[in-house]
Design a protein around this motif. Structure first.
Motif, mmCIF file in Angstrom:
data_model
loop_
_atom_site.group_PDB
_atom_site.id
_atom_site.type_symbol
_atom_site.label_atom_id
_atom_site.label_comp_id
_atom_site.label_asym_id
_atom_site.label_seq_id
_atom_site.Cartn_x
_atom_site.Cartn_y
_atom_site.Cartn_z
ATOM 1 N N GLY A 13 49.220 44.075 31.552
ATOM 2 C CA GLY A 13 47.771 44.205 31.702
ATOM 3 C C GLY A 13 47.396 45.484 32.438
ATOM 4 N N LEU A 14 48.120 45.770 33.529
ATOM 5 C CA LEU A 14 47.838 46.997 34.287
ATOM 6 C C LEU A 14 48.132 48.243 33.459
ATOM 7 C CD1 LEU A 14 49.265 46.155 37.848
ATOM 8 C CD2 LEU A 14 46.867 46.472 37.214
ATOM 9 N N MET A 49 39.523 28.396 36.969
ATOM 10 C CA MET A 49 39.915 29.370 35.950
ATOM 11 C C MET A 49 41.412 29.267 35.630
ATOM 12 S SD MET A 49 39.421 33.500 35.976
ATOM 13 C CE MET A 49 40.769 33.811 37.118
ATOM 14 N N HIS A 56 46.078 36.169 37.995
ATOM 15 C CA HIS A 56 44.683 35.721 38.047
ATOM 16 C C HIS A 56 43.784 36.687 38.817
ATOM 17 C CE1 HIS A 56 45.761 31.275 36.996
ATOM 18 N NE2 HIS A 56 45.588 32.022 35.935
ATOM 19 N N LEU A 57 44.389 37.505 39.683
ATOM 20 C CA LEU A 57 43.586 38.539 40.354
ATOM 21 C C LEU A 57 42.950 39.450 39.309
ATOM 22 C CD1 LEU A 57 45.833 39.724 43.336
ATOM 23 C CD2 LEU A 57 43.577 38.679 43.518
ATOM 24 N N LEU A 58 43.770 39.861 38.340
ATOM 25 C CA LEU A 58 43.252 40.738 37.287
ATOM 26 C C LEU A 58 42.225 40.015 36.432
ATOM 27 C CD1 LEU A 58 46.467 42.530 35.955
ATOM 28 C CD2 LEU A 58 44.847 43.314 37.656
ATOM 29 N N MET A 59 42.528 38.755 36.119
ATOM 30 C CA MET A 59 41.623 38.007 35.247
ATOM 31 C C MET A 59 40.274 37.783 35.916
ATOM 32 S SD MET A 59 44.243 35.239 33.563
ATOM 33 C CE MET A 59 45.700 35.789 32.662
ATOM 34 N N GLY A 60 40.295 37.456 37.209
ATOM 35 C CA GLY A 60 39.048 37.264 37.941
ATOM 36 C C GLY A 60 38.230 38.552 37.969
ATOM 37 N N ALA A 61 38.928 39.666 38.214
ATOM 38 C CA ALA A 61 38.233 40.958 38.246
ATOM 39 C C ALA A 61 37.612 41.266 36.888
ATOM 40 C CB ALA A 61 39.213 42.069 38.646
ATOM 41 N N ALA A 62 38.288 40.862 35.824
ATOM 42 C CA ALA A 62 37.784 41.147 34.476
ATOM 43 C C ALA A 62 36.516 40.353 34.161
ATOM 44 C CB ALA A 62 38.864 40.846 33.441
ATOM 45 N N ALA A 87 47.251 29.419 47.722
ATOM 46 C CA ALA A 87 47.803 30.537 46.954
ATOM 47 C C ALA A 87 47.107 30.675 45.599
ATOM 48 C CB ALA A 87 49.311 30.344 46.752
ATOM 49 N N ASN A 91 50.907 33.405 40.232
ATOM 50 C CA ASN A 91 49.480 33.450 39.900
ATOM 51 C C ASN A 91 48.796 34.779 40.155
ATOM 52 O OD1 ASN A 91 48.412 30.781 38.884
ATOM 53 N ND2 ASN A 91 49.751 30.165 40.560
ATOM 54 N N LEU A 92 49.568 35.784 40.573
ATOM 55 C CA LEU A 92 48.917 37.071 40.867
ATOM 56 C C LEU A 92 48.149 37.602 39.659
ATOM 57 C CD1 LEU A 92 51.385 39.081 43.106
ATOM 58 C CD2 LEU A 92 49.103 38.252 43.670
ATOM 59 N N GLY A 105 40.286 38.537 42.850
ATOM 60 C CA GLY A 105 39.920 39.626 41.937
ATOM 61 C C GLY A 105 38.441 39.932 41.987
ATOM 62 N N THR A 147 44.396 33.823 44.460
ATOM 63 C CA THR A 147 44.531 34.714 43.306
ATOM 64 C C THR A 147 43.351 34.576 42.353
ATOM 65 O OG1 THR A 147 45.838 33.072 42.103
ATOM 66 C CG2 THR A 147 47.054 34.696 43.395
ATOM 67 N N ARG A 148 42.799 33.370 42.235
ATOM 68 C CA ARG A 148 41.664 33.181 41.320
ATOM 69 C C ARG A 148 40.418 33.867 41.841
ATOM 70 N NH1 ARG A 148 43.729 27.165 40.170
ATOM 71 N NH2 ARG A 148 44.386 27.476 38.026
ATOM 72 N N LEU A 165 35.577 29.971 39.699
ATOM 73 C CA LEU A 165 36.909 30.574 39.707
ATOM 74 C C LEU A 165 37.995 29.579 40.101
ATOM 75 C CD1 LEU A 165 36.073 34.078 41.180
ATOM 76 C CD2 LEU A 165 37.027 33.619 38.919
ATOM 77 N N PHE A 208 39.213 51.118 32.707
ATOM 78 C CA PHE A 208 40.378 50.288 33.030
ATOM 79 C C PHE A 208 40.048 48.809 32.848
ATOM 80 C CE2 PHE A 208 42.535 47.749 36.309
ATOM 81 C CZ PHE A 208 43.860 47.961 35.958
ATOM 82 N N MET A 267 41.601 46.083 30.108
ATOM 83 C CA MET A 267 42.561 45.157 30.685
ATOM 84 C C MET A 267 42.620 43.793 29.993
ATOM 85 S SD MET A 267 43.060 44.421 34.671
ATOM 86 C CE MET A 267 41.544 43.490 34.725
ATOM 87 N N ILE A 313 36.548 43.328 43.396
ATOM 88 C CA ILE A 313 35.816 44.136 42.427
ATOM 89 C C ILE A 313 34.305 44.114 42.688
ATOM 90 C CG2 ILE A 313 35.273 42.528 40.520
ATOM 91 C CD1 ILE A 313 37.099 45.878 40.171
ATOM 92 N N LEU A 356 52.178 32.026 44.751
ATOM 93 C CA LEU A 356 51.418 33.275 44.871
ATOM 94 C C LEU A 356 51.872 34.277 43.804
ATOM 95 C CD1 LEU A 356 49.242 34.182 46.857
ATOM 96 C CD2 LEU A 356 51.021 35.252 48.236
ATOM 97 N N SER A 388 44.730 43.863 26.986
ATOM 98 C CA SER A 388 46.106 44.192 27.371
ATOM 99 C C SER A 388 46.817 42.979 27.967
ATOM 100 C CB SER A 388 46.112 45.337 28.381
ATOM 101 O OG SER A 388 45.516 46.482 27.817
ATOM 102 N N ILE A 389 46.081 42.185 28.752
ATOM 103 C CA ILE A 389 46.679 40.971 29.313
ATOM 104 C C ILE A 389 47.070 40.019 28.183
ATOM 105 C CG2 ILE A 389 46.235 38.905 30.701
ATOM 106 C CD1 ILE A 389 44.461 40.594 32.510
#
Lengths: 241, 104
Positions: free
Chosen positions: A229-230, A121, A95-101, B19, A92-93, B27, B23-24, A118, B43, B47, B31, A89, B50-51
């Protein structure tokens, strides 16, 4: 709530086989890089006490390079199941940002397709896809296609690595010879360059770089990716809004 | 017959898969349920790059001139050709050549 002008402008997003194929083919050079690491995983997995079948099952289901390699560190006759879960977990956190992007593609195609895409991904396919999205392409099939490409390479490599040590001993003992150890950095640098729009980005990128570096020095694992990233995203939000 | 170890393995695989998928998918799940304000949009716009910066930075720390020159060459190739493959080849060929011939 759902009828925002921003969304309507971008509602031309499609999901086609042509897009999938395009993503798959464009991801092959990245797949080759993943292949090298997949072989390393396969070999180390067997050394850590997994059977080749177990290693393959893990690559087919978990499908996350860094997590799988870290799992090997924890592998023992009595499996620390909870520790494996929490480590995966945490690793891979990002990937939360990447998925949102990927929002601008994924909210416009059928939900099932988004969540199926996803599953596949990875850092590599995400980086390629987000660049494609930023350059104005509208085919969300690209994300799934590029993800499937990495999936295929990762699983073939796991098989090769776990079933034989021949190749590693002969050719891959020192990946530096071929420059392969630096290949991923090169790919990410090239993809980053495609995001260049002008000098206004310099402060944002500097903040991302500095915080990522600090986090890399201070924390174990891959937290630096999330923190960088944040921080970069927040710096951009403060400048632009 | 399934042994205790097999159950442990199955549990580990199920939890690790949960898990990674959480996470995949998480997000997008979050959103797609909030209406982004201009600030959140800015933002999200900043991002991805930035990543990428964050992924790159630690891989360059402690590296020598061969790697740093190749990193620069990769950027120039990407900037002028807009081609990922050409940029990749530029970087990989230059790093292996520089290591072998110049900074040995």
């Amino acid at each position: 709530m759902k009828t925002k002008p921003q969304l309507q402008e971008k509602s031309k997003v499609i999901f086609s086989r042509k897009g999938m194929l395009d993503g798959f083919l464009k991801c092959i050079p990245l797949g080759l890089g993943v292949f090298v690491y997949g072989i390393v995983f396969g070999m180390l997995a067997v050394q850590a006490g997994m059977t080749p079948l177990q290693a393959q099952i893990m690559s087919l289901t978990v499908f996350a390079g860094a997590s799988q390699l870290m799992a090997l560190e924890l592998w023992a006759p009595q499996l620390p199941v909870l520790a494996l879960f929490l480590t995966t977990l945490a690793v891979n956190l990002r990937h939360l940002l990447m998925g949102a992007a990927m929002r601008d593609w994924l909210v416009h195609i059928p939900t099932g397709r988004s969540y199926f895409s996803l599953y596949f991904m990875t850092d590599e396919s995400w980086a390629l896809s987000v660049k494609e999205m930023a350059s104005g392409k509208k085919d969300a099939g690209f994300l799934l296609g590029s993800g499937l490409c990495i999936y295929a390479f990762w699983n073939c490599a796991t098989f090769v690595g776990s079933s034989t040590s021949f190749w590693m001993d002969r050719y891959l003992a020192d990946p530096a010879v071929l420059g392969m150890d630096f290949a991923f950095t090169i790919v990410f640098i090239a993809l980053l360059t495609f995001f260049w729009r002008g000098k206004a980005q310099i402060p944002v990128w500097m903040i991302a770089a500095l915080t990522a570096w600090l986090a890399f020095m201070l924390f174990p694992g891959k937290w630096y990716i999330i923190i960088g990233g944040l921080a970069g995203g927040m710096a951009g939000a403060l400048r632009n809004a | 017959m399934l042994e205790n170890q097999d159950y442990q393995f199955a549990a580990a695989i199920v939890l690790m898969t949960a898990a990674t998928y959480f996470t995949r998918a998480g997000g997008l799940f979050i959103i797609s349920r909030v209406t982004p304000s201009p600030r959140i949009r800015a933002f999200l716009d900043h991002m991805p790059a930035s990543i990428l910066v964050a992924i790159i930075v630690p891989t360059l720390t402690g590296k020598g001139p061969a790697e740093l020159i190749s990193a620069g060459a990769t950027m120039l190739a990407a900037l002028y050709t807009r081609s990922l493959i050409i940029a990749m080849l530029t970087g990989i060929i230059s790093v292996s050549m520089l290591r072998a011939l110049v900074f040995t």
